[in-house]
Design a protein around this motif. Structure first.
Motif, PDB file in Angstrom:
ATOM      1  N   LEU A   1      47.531 -36.463 -73.199  1.00  0.00           N
ATOM      2  CA  LEU A   1      46.213 -36.599 -72.576  1.00  0.00           C
ATOM      3  C   LEU A   1      46.052 -37.850 -71.719  1.00  0.00           C
ATOM      4  CD1 LEU A   1      44.023 -35.390 -75.558  1.00  0.00           C
ATOM      5  CD2 LEU A   1      44.518 -34.152 -73.460  1.00  0.00           C
ATOM      6  N   LEU A   2      46.307 -39.033 -72.272  1.00  0.00           N
ATOM      7  CA  LEU A   2      46.006 -40.263 -71.550  1.00  0.00           C
ATOM      8  C   LEU A   2      46.851 -40.433 -70.286  1.00  0.00           C
ATOM      9  CD1 LEU A   2      45.476 -42.780 -74.487  1.00  0.00           C
ATOM     10  CD2 LEU A   2      43.755 -41.645 -73.080  1.00  0.00           C
ATOM     11  N   PHE A   3      48.175 -40.324 -70.421  1.00  0.00           N
ATOM     12  CA  PHE A   3      49.011 -40.464 -69.233  1.00  0.00           C
ATOM     13  C   PHE A   3      48.734 -39.364 -68.212  1.00  0.00           C
ATOM     14  CE2 PHE A   3      52.894 -39.641 -66.799  1.00  0.00           C
ATOM     15  CZ  PHE A   3      52.969 -40.843 -66.121  1.00  0.00           C
ATOM     16  N   PRO A   4      48.641 -38.085 -68.617  1.00  0.00           N
ATOM     17  CA  PRO A   4      48.319 -37.053 -67.624  1.00  0.00           C
ATOM     18  C   PRO A   4      46.960 -37.260 -66.947  1.00  0.00           C
ATOM     19  CG  PRO A   4      49.270 -36.038 -69.552  1.00  0.00           C
ATOM     20  CD  PRO A   4      49.037 -37.484 -69.890  1.00  0.00           C
ATOM     21  N   LEU A   5      45.967 -37.756 -67.689  1.00  0.00           N
ATOM     22  CA  LEU A   5      44.673 -38.045 -67.061  1.00  0.00           C
ATOM     23  C   LEU A   5      44.810 -39.123 -66.001  1.00  0.00           C
ATOM     24  CD1 LEU A   5      42.305 -37.924 -70.159  1.00  0.00           C
ATOM     25  CD2 LEU A   5      42.224 -36.414 -68.174  1.00  0.00           C
ATOM     26  N   TYR A   6      45.514 -40.196 -66.343  1.00  0.00           N
ATOM     27  CA  TYR A   6      45.744 -41.286 -65.395  1.00  0.00           C
ATOM     28  C   TYR A   6      46.498 -40.784 -64.163  1.00  0.00           C
ATOM     29  CZ  TYR A   6      47.942 -45.411 -63.380  1.00  0.00           C
ATOM     30  OH  TYR A   6      48.395 -46.355 -62.503  1.00  0.00           O
ATOM     31  N   ALA A   7      47.590 -40.042 -64.402  1.00  0.00           N
ATOM     32  CA  ALA A   7      48.402 -39.538 -63.288  1.00  0.00           C
ATOM     33  C   ALA A   7      47.625 -38.539 -62.445  1.00  0.00           C
ATOM     34  CB  ALA A   7      49.684 -38.905 -63.825  1.00  0.00           C
ATOM     35  N   SER A   8      46.747 -37.764 -63.054  1.00  0.00           N
ATOM     36  CA  SER A   8      45.942 -36.795 -62.306  1.00  0.00           C
ATOM     37  C   SER A   8      44.961 -37.501 -61.381  1.00  0.00           C
ATOM     38  CB  SER A   8      45.183 -35.879 -63.263  1.00  0.00           C
ATOM     39  OG  SER A   8      46.077 -35.117 -64.028  1.00  0.00           O
ATOM     40  N   VAL A   9      44.365 -38.585 -61.846  1.00  0.00           N
ATOM     41  CA  VAL A   9      43.448 -39.351 -60.996  1.00  0.00           C
ATOM     42  C   VAL A   9      44.221 -39.944 -59.826  1.00  0.00           C
ATOM     43  CG1 VAL A   9      41.955 -41.390 -60.905  1.00  0.00           C
ATOM     44  CG2 VAL A   9      41.769 -39.795 -62.811  1.00  0.00           C
ATOM     45  N   ARG A  10      45.416 -40.472 -60.094  1.00  0.00           N
ATOM     46  CA  ARG A  10      46.252 -40.991 -58.997  1.00  0.00           C
ATOM     47  C   ARG A  10      46.621 -39.889 -58.015  1.00  0.00           C
ATOM     48  NH1 ARG A  10      49.325 -46.173 -59.543  1.00  0.00           N
ATOM     49  NH2 ARG A  10      50.516 -45.162 -57.885  1.00  0.00           N
ATOM     50  N   ALA A  11      46.878 -38.701 -58.526  1.00  0.00           N
ATOM     51  CA  ALA A  11      47.228 -37.577 -57.656  1.00  0.00           C
ATOM     52  C   ALA A  11      46.043 -37.177 -56.779  1.00  0.00           C
ATOM     53  CB  ALA A  11      47.694 -36.386 -58.494  1.00  0.00           C
ATOM     54  N   ILE A  12      44.847 -37.261 -57.320  1.00  0.00           N
ATOM     55  CA  ILE A  12      43.641 -36.950 -56.535  1.00  0.00           C
ATOM     56  C   ILE A  12      43.523 -37.924 -55.370  1.00  0.00           C
ATOM     57  CG2 ILE A  12      41.106 -37.003 -56.575  1.00  0.00           C
ATOM     58  CD1 ILE A  12      41.329 -35.952 -59.485  1.00  0.00           C
ATOM     59  N   GLU A  13      43.844 -39.191 -55.616  1.00  0.00           N
ATOM     60  CA  GLU A  13      43.735 -40.216 -54.588  1.00  0.00           C
ATOM     61  C   GLU A  13      44.882 -40.171 -53.585  1.00  0.00           C
ATOM     62  OE1 GLU A  13      41.110 -42.201 -54.149  1.00  0.00           O
ATOM     63  OE2 GLU A  13      40.203 -41.135 -55.825  1.00  0.00           O
ATOM     64  N   SER A  14      45.953 -39.515 -53.932  1.00  0.00           N
ATOM     65  CA  SER A  14      47.118 -39.445 -53.054  1.00  0.00           C
ATOM     66  C   SER A  14      46.972 -38.278 -52.077  1.00  0.00           C
ATOM     67  CB  SER A  14      48.360 -39.261 -53.931  1.00  0.00           C
ATOM     68  OG  SER A  14      49.268 -38.391 -53.364  1.00  0.00           O
ATOM     69  N   PRO A  15      47.454 -38.438 -50.847  1.00  0.00           N
ATOM     70  CA  PRO A  15      47.375 -37.339 -49.883  1.00  0.00           C
ATOM     71  C   PRO A  15      48.468 -36.286 -50.106  1.00  0.00           C
ATOM     72  CG  PRO A  15      48.379 -39.242 -48.858  1.00  0.00           C
ATOM     73  CD  PRO A  15      47.955 -39.673 -50.237  1.00  0.00           C
ATOM     74  N   SER A  16      49.401 -36.550 -50.993  1.00  0.00           N
ATOM     75  CA  SER A  16      50.539 -35.665 -51.212  1.00  0.00           C
ATOM     76  C   SER A  16      50.152 -34.443 -52.034  1.00  0.00           C
ATOM     77  CB  SER A  16      51.644 -36.424 -51.935  1.00  0.00           C
ATOM     78  OG  SER A  16      52.675 -35.552 -52.300  1.00  0.00           O
ATOM     79  N   ILE A  17      50.746 -33.299 -51.697  1.00  0.00           N
ATOM     80  CA  ILE A  17      50.543 -32.111 -52.524  1.00  0.00           C
ATOM     81  C   ILE A  17      51.592 -32.028 -53.621  1.00  0.00           C
ATOM     82  CG2 ILE A  17      49.430 -30.808 -50.698  1.00  0.00           C
ATOM     83  CD1 ILE A  17      52.070 -29.273 -50.364  1.00  0.00           C
ATOM     84  N   VAL A  18      52.625 -32.861 -53.536  1.00  0.00           N
ATOM     85  CA  VAL A  18      53.698 -32.823 -54.521  1.00  0.00           C
ATOM     86  C   VAL A  18      53.178 -33.202 -55.898  1.00  0.00           C
ATOM     87  CG1 VAL A  18      55.922 -33.835 -55.170  1.00  0.00           C
ATOM     88  CG2 VAL A  18      55.464 -33.263 -52.798  1.00  0.00           C
ATOM     89  N   ASP A  19      52.456 -34.309 -55.992  1.00  0.00           N
ATOM     90  CA  ASP A  19      51.937 -34.723 -57.293  1.00  0.00           C
ATOM     91  C   ASP A  19      50.784 -33.837 -57.743  1.00  0.00           C
ATOM     92  OD1 ASP A  19      50.248 -35.722 -55.375  1.00  0.00           O
ATOM     93  OD2 ASP A  19      50.344 -37.792 -56.039  1.00  0.00           O
ATOM     94  N   ASP A  20      50.025 -33.287 -56.804  1.00  0.00           N
ATOM     95  CA  ASP A  20      48.954 -32.354 -57.180  1.00  0.00           C
ATOM     96  C   ASP A  20      49.545 -31.149 -57.904  1.00  0.00           C
ATOM     97  OD1 ASP A  20      47.344 -34.068 -55.782  1.00  0.00           O
ATOM     98  OD2 ASP A  20      47.014 -32.726 -54.093  1.00  0.00           O
ATOM     99  N   GLN A  21      50.627 -30.638 -57.381  1.00  0.00           N
ATOM    100  CA  GLN A  21      51.287 -29.473 -57.974  1.00  0.00           C
ATOM    101  C   GLN A  21      51.749 -29.796 -59.396  1.00  0.00           C
ATOM    102  OE1 GLN A  21      54.587 -28.007 -55.626  1.00  0.00           O
ATOM    103  NE2 GLN A  21      55.970 -28.522 -57.273  1.00  0.00           N
TER     104      GLN A  21
END
Length: 160
Positions: free
Chosen positions: A21-41
């Motif tokens: 939960l904690l790491f995926p939540l953090y990484a998901s917020v970073r992915a939202i802020e990133s313009p890349s679709i790679v991390d979104d996927q």
């Protein structure tokens, strides 16, 4: 049993919330802020898979309570899905989900979707480096990025 035994017995309860939960939540917020679709996927696929795991647990809890190894199996699966060195969620997306998705709706404004080599390189980068590379690709095109990756990957390792 002692402290090491107690830690080993409750490893899933100690490590699980951070990994699942904690790491995926953090990484998901970073992915939202990133313009890349790679991390979104990676992170959207993770949350879908985590939801399926949770639904499975809720549906079969009477059976799972008799399996003492289930919490550890779930922890190992989530570690594989989450950790950047494995990118298991992205692997599942690439090898199973992507076959059934119309990619033309996910392409960039110029119809450019990163190929597998570009995706692999982008996944290994930090968020700041990824942003710089994506700006470079926008300015010079994916072919220029491919040439750079080829030059770097073709260089022999420095003798040491």
């Amino acid at each position: 049993m002692g402290i090491p035994g107690a830690i080993a017995k409750h490893l899933d309860a100690l490590v699980g919330p951070g990994v699942m939960l904690l790491f995926p939540l953090y990484a998901s917020v970073r992915a939202i802020e990133s313009p890349s679709i790679v991390d979104d996927q990676q992170w959207l696929t993770y949350w879908v898979l985590y939801s399926f795991i949770t639904l499975f647990e809720l549906s079969f809890w009477k059976i799972l309570q008799w399996l003492p190894f289930w919490p550890y199996m779930k922890l190992l699966l989530c570690v594989w899905l989450v950790l950047p060195m494995f990118n298991g969620a992205a692997y599942i997306y690439e090898n199973f989900v992507r076959k059934y998705v119309n990619l033309s709706s996910y392409m960039g404004s110029e119809g450019q979707y990163p190929d597998q080599g570009q995706k692999r390189v982008l996944q290994m980068m930090t968020l700041d480096a990824r942003k710089s590379v994506e700006r470079y690709i926008e300015k010079y095109g994916p072919e220029a990025f491919d040439r750079i990756v080829k030059v770097v990957s073709d260089k022999p390792e420095a003798a040491g």
